[in-house]
Design an enzyme around this catalytic site. Structure first.
Site: not given
Ligand code: PGA
Length: 251
Positions: A12-14, A99, A101, A169, A175, A214, A235-236
């Site tokens: 997930n590149w957000k 998600h 976010e 999640e 993150g 994470s 993600g990251g």
């Protein structure tokens, strides 16, 4: 006894990446080619502006491309929104929905997520529905209840006719570099499996339950070996091809 499910490692590149980020996709494609046979499915969900180009760059590789959200309607007066049909047309096969976010930044409720899931299914996309408790909810001992409610309300009844993918999640793990301990991940995934089997029968048995929050190259192996964890939403660590590839190969 649960059959062995082929894991899905989804990135997930957000809201990260312009055209230059496609070099990471190209590098991942090369790494996967060099690796030959891999044991998991691979998905990258870039920002909507990159989906079409990413799908073109991924052609001829096992990498699938997904969206990060869609509108519940096919088209209409919804300035700035993107429909599931548009994502599919641009080359997406999957879409992340609900998600945390999106739930936090855009006030998305589980009922809204359920409508989006139906729109995604109608457009031919595979939805990845996200659920997870906040830190306060976990401390209050309410994590199982919160996730049960989110699952009950975010998944439409006809979800059982399709490949169910749910990502657990925990909001506090996203993150932050913090993850639940393996016992807590195992307990939550067993809880979700039981709820999905109760509601959807065989489709619940075959559902892919991803863990997200994470996930990094150094903790992915332990997490992915946990019972009822059938992949990861990353993600990251999905932004750099080398890190993401390290996670794919341990799956
Ligand atoms: P993270 O994000 O891997 O950067 O924690 C996961 C996610 O939000 O999907």
């Amino acid at each position: 006894m649960q059959e062995q499910l082929r894991p899905l490692i989804a990135g997930n590149w957000k809201m990260n990446g312009t055209g230059a980020a496609l070099e990471q996709l190209a590098h991942l494609k090369t790494l996967l080619e060099e690796a030959g046979e891999i044991a998991s499915d691979v998905l990258i969900c870039p920002p909507a502006t990159l989906i079409h180009r990413a799908a073109q760059r991924a052609e001829g590789s096992p990498i699938r491309i997904g969206g990060q959200d869609c509108h519940a309607k096919v088209s209409g007066a919804h300035t700035g929104d993107v429909s599931a049909t548009m994502l599919f047309d641009a080359g997406a096969s999957h879409v992340i929905l609900g998600h945390s976010e999106r739930r936090a930044d855009h006030g998305e409720t589980s009922a809204m997520v359920s409508e989006k899931v139906q729109a995604a299914l109608a457009a031919g996309l595979v939805p990845i529905v996200c659920v997870g408790e906040t830190e306060a909810e976990r401390e209050q001992g309410r994590a199982n209840q919160v996730v049960a409610e989110q699952l009950a309300q975010s998944l439409p009844d006809d979800f059982g006719n399709t490949q169910i993918i749910v990502a657990y999640e925990p909001v506090w793990a996203i993150g932050t570099g913090r993850t639940p301990n393996i016992g807590d991940i195992a307990e939550m995934h067993a809880h979700m499996r039981a709820l999905l089997v109760e509601r959807f029968g065989a489709a619940g048995e075959a559902a892919l339950l991803l863990y997200g929050g994470s996930v990094k190259p150094d903790n992915a192996g332990e997490i992915l070996r946990t019972a009822n964890v059938n992949g990861a939403l990353v993600g990251g660590a999905s932004l750099l091809a080398n890190d993401f590839f390290s996670i794919i190969v341990v799956a």
